[in-house]
Design a protein around this motif. Structure first.
Motif, short mmCIF file in Angstrom:
data_model
loop_
_atom_site.label_atom_id
_atom_site.label_comp_id
_atom_site.label_asym_id
_atom_site.label_seq_id
_atom_site.Cartn_x
_atom_site.Cartn_y
_atom_site.Cartn_z
N ALA A 1 0.81 -1.22 0.00
CA ALA A 1 0.00 0.00 0.00
C ALA A 1 0.85 1.27 0.00
O ALA A 1 0.32 2.38 -0.08
N GLY A 2 2.16 1.11 0.11
CA GLY A 2 3.04 2.28 0.11
C GLY A 2 3.01 3.06 1.40
O GLY A 2 3.26 4.27 1.41
N SER A 3 2.74 2.38 2.51
CA SER A 3 2.66 3.06 3.81
C SER A 3 3.98 3.72 4.16
O SER A 3 5.06 3.16 4.00
N SER A 4 3.88 4.96 4.68
CA SER A 4 5.08 5.68 5.12
C SER A 4 5.19 5.71 6.64
O SER A 4 6.16 6.21 7.19
N SER A 5 4.19 5.17 7.33
CA SER A 5 4.20 5.19 8.79
C SER A 5 5.12 4.12 9.37
O SER A 5 5.53 4.18 10.53
N LEU A 6 5.45 3.13 8.56
CA LEU A 6 6.35 2.06 8.98
C LEU A 6 7.79 2.52 8.73
O LEU A 6 8.13 2.92 7.62
N ASP A 7 8.63 2.46 9.75
CA ASP A 7 10.00 2.95 9.61
C ASP A 7 11.03 1.83 9.53
O ASP A 7 11.84 1.77 8.60
N VAL A 8 11.03 0.94 10.51
CA VAL A 8 12.03 -0.13 10.59
C VAL A 8 11.30 -1.45 10.81
O VAL A 8 10.29 -1.50 11.53
N PHE A 9 11.78 -2.53 10.21
CA PHE A 9 11.13 -3.82 10.40
C PHE A 9 12.11 -4.98 10.24
O PHE A 9 13.13 -4.87 9.57
#
Length: 448
Positions: free
Chosen positions: A106-114
């Motif tokens: 979805a192109g989420s930008s809220s996720l930073d590191v995983f």
């Protein structure tokens, strides 16, 4: 009234003097607002100077894994030092994969590191542009990227660029019965030929004791077969071409198959690691090859009938091209390419994987990828000494993958596993390898 005015003037003069010379000290008991600028910043009773990442809220998504549990108690120190707030989310492995796929698609930008599984997911994530390029950031000399073993970073790289940092590693090793070898006056196998000879000599099926055990189930067997393949001079793919029908690969298939067919226990075709390990742990096999991460099961008296001091650990034996066990990264740490907090995200990744924290985390029993940590007593204290030495050496010489590096890993493993099963059952290995290689090539071409 005059006395009060005099005191007020003196008080104002003191404040102005403090502002001019920038000295610190008590701010007095006045009820007015504190002075701004340098005086406030240096005042012992005022707020501390702003930190680089003050106000940054970082979202970090991880697996429910011992690595995460070891890191969690240290996070408040990181927050205190940087001013950052780390919002840590944990999920079971399958849930994590599903969540990441949905958000990254979805192109989420809220996720930073995983956390990422390089062997299963890295190819797809890199192809889709979901993971940030860390190449330039990794040149930080103090962090020291060169301290990571070559095999551990290979699955997190593409076209010379780095897309993640290795966290957890594992290697294929040889487990063996010290007492059985000593009783039969057999030396520890240094080569695959010697391993086969020892398996033949120690095999005693009439008494339900077998010379060798390993995974025989079609797909699960592929990862443990890989070290036989590499040590025989083969690989799954070379220069974009499927290579499971080369002479070297066929030799490895036949060796692995013959070991299990001639010197392995009944029902080996249904054995993944729990079943194969169970045979060894119940005292019914002389040798067992599998991941070093499985060792706690053998040392647990609740799970193993073999005394812990009679279980030996050895580097995978040499084939025609030497000792080439796999040394793979099962978990890595990546950054979302769409994150709007790239510098803050890297600050966390760099901190979580620096030498000091890597030593603490590995010291808690989580085998990592830093070469320097393996040379420190604090980094190996959680492992039996012989095992730690074997893990260290294996990580230095190991190959960075234990399965075909394609997007559709499951289908590829089934193709390779079909040849393994054919070898175990005594079928036509040459013919099957040729047929499955053609199918494997079609899979590779389709992904291109």
């Amino acid at each position: 009234m005059k006395k009060a005015n005099k005191l007020a003037v003196l008080s104002m003069s003191a404040v102005m003097l403090a502002g001019l010379i920038g000295c610190s000290g008590n701010s007095g008991s006045g009820s007015g607002p504190a002075p701004s600028g340098g005086a406030a910043a240096n005042d012992a009773n005022s707020a501390a100077p702003a930190k680089k990442f003050d106000g940054v809220s970082l979202r970090v998504v991880t697996a429910n894994h011992p690595w995460t549990e070891a890191l969690k108690p240290m996070i408040p120190e990181f927050e205190q030092a940087t001013g950052m707030k780390v919002n840590l989310e944990q999920f079971f492995e399958d849930q994590l994969t599903q969540k990441l796929t949905v958000e990254l698609t979805a192109g989420s930008s809220s996720l930073d590191v995983f956390m990422i599984r390089p062997l299963q997911d890295a190819k797809l994530y890199m192809k889709n542009g979901w993971v940030a390029d860390l190449t330039e950031k990794s040149k930080d000399t103090e962090w020291d990227f060169n301290d990571f073993s070559e095999g551990s970073v290979s699955t997190l790289m593409q076209d010379g660029k780095l897309y993640g940092v290795p966290l957890i590693t594992e290697r294929e090793i040889l487990y063996y019965r010290k007492d059985i070898f000593e009783k039969n006056n057999i030396q520890l196998p240094q080569t695959l030929d010697e391993l086969k000879a020892a398996a033949e000599k120690l095999n005693d099926p009439k008494n339900e004791f077998y010379g060798f055990v390993a995974r025989g189930q079609r797909s699960p067997a592929v990862t443990q077969f890989s070290s036989f393949l590499y040590s025989s001079g083969g690989d799954f793919i070379k220069d974009g071409k499927a290579t499971i029908d080369t002479p070297e690969a066929i030799q490895a298939f036949k060796l692995y198959g013959d070991l299990l067919k001639s010197y392995g226990p009944p029902g080996v075709l249904n054995m993944s690691w729990p079943q194969a390990l169970g045979v060894f742990a119940q005292g019914k096999a002389a040798m067992y090859t599998d991941a070093d991460s499985l060792y706690p099961n053998m040392l647990d008296p609740q799970k193993s009938k073999v005394p812990a001091d009679q279980i030996g650990f050895a580097v995978f034996p040499a084939g025609a091209t030497g000792q080439k066990p796999y040394n793979v990264t099962s978990w890595g740490l990546s950054m979302n390419s769409k994150s709007k907090q790239q510098d803050a995200a890297w600050e966390f990744v760099k901190w979580a994987t620096n030498k000091e924290n890597s030593t603490k985390i590995q010291g808690a029993g989580n085998p990592g990828a830093r070469k320097s940590v393996w040379s420190k007593p604090e980094g190996t204290k959680a492992f039996p000494q012989q095992l730690a030495e074997v893990m260290d050496k294996s990580s230095q010489i190991g190959v960075g993958h234990d399965r075909p590096l394609v997007i559709n890993v499951g289908a590829a493993r089934d193709l390779v596993g079909t040849v393994i099963v054919t070898a175990i059952t005594g079928g036509d290995v040459d013919k099957t390898a040729k047929e499955e290689n053609a199918k494997f090539q079609a899979l590779i071409d389709k992904e291109k």
